[in-house]
Scaffold this motif. Structure first.
Motif, short mmCIF file in Angstrom:
data_model
loop_
_atom_site.label_atom_id
_atom_site.label_comp_id
_atom_site.label_asym_id
_atom_site.label_seq_id
_atom_site.Cartn_x
_atom_site.Cartn_y
_atom_site.Cartn_z
N LEU A 131 57.48 39.67 46.02
CA LEU A 131 56.15 39.06 45.88
C LEU A 131 56.03 38.87 47.07
N ALA A 132 56.96 38.34 47.53
CA ALA A 132 56.32 37.92 49.11
C ALA A 132 55.16 39.01 50.04
N ALA A 133 55.78 40.87 49.70
CA ALA A 133 55.93 41.46 50.14
C ALA A 133 53.94 41.87 49.09
N PHE A 134 54.13 41.56 48.42
CA PHE A 134 52.80 41.54 46.96
C PHE A 134 51.64 40.50 47.98
N GLY A 135 52.16 38.89 48.10
CA GLY A 135 51.19 38.02 48.93
C GLY A 135 51.07 38.23 50.16
N GLY A 136 51.58 38.91 51.19
CA GLY A 136 51.36 40.25 52.27
C GLY A 136 50.09 40.30 52.21
N ILE A 137 49.90 41.41 50.95
CA ILE A 137 48.88 42.33 50.30
C ILE A 137 48.22 41.45 49.87
N LEU A 138 48.15 40.79 49.63
CA LEU A 138 46.35 39.93 49.03
C LEU A 138 46.31 39.46 50.36
N LEU A 139 47.08 39.37 51.65
CA LEU A 139 46.29 38.71 52.71
C LEU A 139 45.48 39.22 53.10
N LEU A 140 45.74 40.96 53.32
CA LEU A 140 45.67 41.89 54.23
C LEU A 140 44.40 42.38 53.40
N LEU A 141 44.34 42.58 51.97
CA LEU A 141 43.37 43.74 51.38
C LEU A 141 42.22 42.27 51.40
N PRO A 142 40.56 42.80 50.81
CA PRO A 142 39.97 41.23 50.45
C PRO A 142 40.37 42.04 49.57
N VAL A 143 40.82 41.20 47.85
CA VAL A 143 40.65 41.24 47.28
C VAL A 143 40.07 39.84 46.80
N GLY A 144 39.06 40.08 45.18
CA GLY A 144 38.63 39.04 44.68
C GLY A 144 39.16 39.48 42.60
N LEU A 145 39.21 38.50 42.51
CA LEU A 145 39.02 38.22 41.06
C LEU A 145 37.72 39.01 40.52
N PRO A 146 37.63 39.31 39.12
CA PRO A 146 36.93 39.80 38.82
C PRO A 146 36.03 38.30 37.67
N GLU A 147 35.40 38.72 37.74
CA GLU A 147 34.11 37.64 37.10
C GLU A 147 33.11 37.72 35.56
N SER A 148 32.70 39.42 35.72
CA SER A 148 32.49 40.31 34.92
C SER A 148 33.81 40.48 33.75
N VAL A 149 32.77 40.28 32.35
CA VAL A 149 34.07 41.10 31.13
C VAL A 149 34.43 42.42 31.27
N ARG A 150 33.97 43.42 31.59
CA ARG A 150 33.91 44.75 32.19
C ARG A 150 35.35 44.95 33.33
N GLY A 151 34.74 44.40 34.35
CA GLY A 151 36.17 44.10 35.14
C GLY A 151 37.41 43.38 34.55
N GLN A 152 37.22 42.07 34.29
CA GLN A 152 38.86 41.55 33.66
C GLN A 152 39.03 43.08 32.75
#
Length: 299
Positions: A131-152
């Protein structure tokens, strides 16, 4: 590292390097559809397996768990590929990569929960580093939560694909013990080729003509074929949690390659993310407790 041959580690490194450099290599089969490319890839791999194991396949007979290998193999490759392809452009590739970085944690949950049921061991110690490594991925990559229904909906499909890959990779690892890699490739590759061919026909995603056949001669198709072969080797020889760490190593290598090429400004967020990613990945890959705690389950 003592329980895994140096050749296996080298294969793991080669696989991660090839996968991380995929953005550099031009995609093969321009003009061919997604399903055409995948069907040809698995068909060629299956034919190659026949060439190397004709005698063994003749005598294999009933000793091979054919049905279970087919189900596990299609769950590992074909179904997740269709799910991700089904998201279309609704989910960015960066988000898909970040979601698959959860795979080591999900594999830990699968092996540990199943092992607890069967009384085989405890692998909870790998959950926090994963999980710590996954957190590092989230900090390194520009990941955002999907806003549209299609994206979700697309993100949900990707997460389902992660769960399928996690469960089937543990299952495949168990089924492949004591079985020649070529025999497994023959079964799994042709099963995936047939499954994806059916999906392509249902989705009417076959272009036809010679576009698909030309993919066999391209550089990227050869790279993909090498990766398929390496996956079979690593599935059998590496513990599932360790092999799942490829989805931590590959983004790390991609970030390093991007930094070398693009020279972005180094920020505190990038440093913290890199520390978490490297630390968690090293723990999952090289902890001496791997062979004792991460059990072989899914009977």
């Amino acid at each position: 590292m003592d329980s895994i041959k140096i050749s296996v580690w080298l294969a793991f490194v080669v696989y991660c390097l090839l996968a991380s450099a995929a953005w550099i290599v031009t995609p093969f089969g321009e003009g061919a559809s997604f399903f055409e490319r995948q069907v040809i890839l698995f068909a060629v791999a299956g034919v190659g397996a026949i060439a190397f194991s004709r005698k063994k396949l003749r005598t294999a007979g009933r000793r091979l768990p054919w049905v279970r290998m087919v189900v596990a193999g299609v769950s590992f490759w074909g179904v997740p590929a269709c799910l991700i392809h089904g998201t279309g452009s609704g989910v960015p590739s960066i988000t898909i990569s970040a979601t698959f970085a959860l795979l080591p944690a999900v594999v830990v949950l699968v092996t540990t929960i199943d092992g607890t049921i069967w009384g085989q061991g405890d692998g909870w110690g790998y959950l926090v580093p994963a999980l710590a490594a996954f957190g590092g991925i989230l900090l390194l990559l520009p990941v955002g939560l999907p806003e549209s229904v299609r994206g979700q909906l697309g993100s949900t499909l990707v997460f389902v694909a992660v769960i399928l890959v996690a469960v089937s990779s543990v299952w495949m690892h168990r089924l492949m013990q004591g079985v020649a890699i070529a025999e497994t490739m023959f079964i799994v590759c042709f099963a995936n080729a047939a499954f994806l061919a059916i999906c392509g026909l249902v989705a009417r995603d076959f272009v036809g003509g010679w576009a698909g056949l030309r993919t066999v001669l391209s550089l990227s198709s050869c790279v993909d074929l090498i990766q398929v072969i390496l996956v079979f080797l690593l599935l059998r020889e590496m513990q599932p949690v360790r092999f799942a760490a490829r989805y931590l190593v590959i983004p790390l290598l991609t970030v390093v390659e991007g930094y070398v090429v693009l020279r972005p400004e180094v920020t505190a967020r990038m440093v913290v993310g890199a520390v978490l990613l490297v630390g968690g990945t090293v723990w999952v890959l090289f902890s001496k407790a791997s062979d004792d705690e991460v059990i072989l389950s899914l009977r």
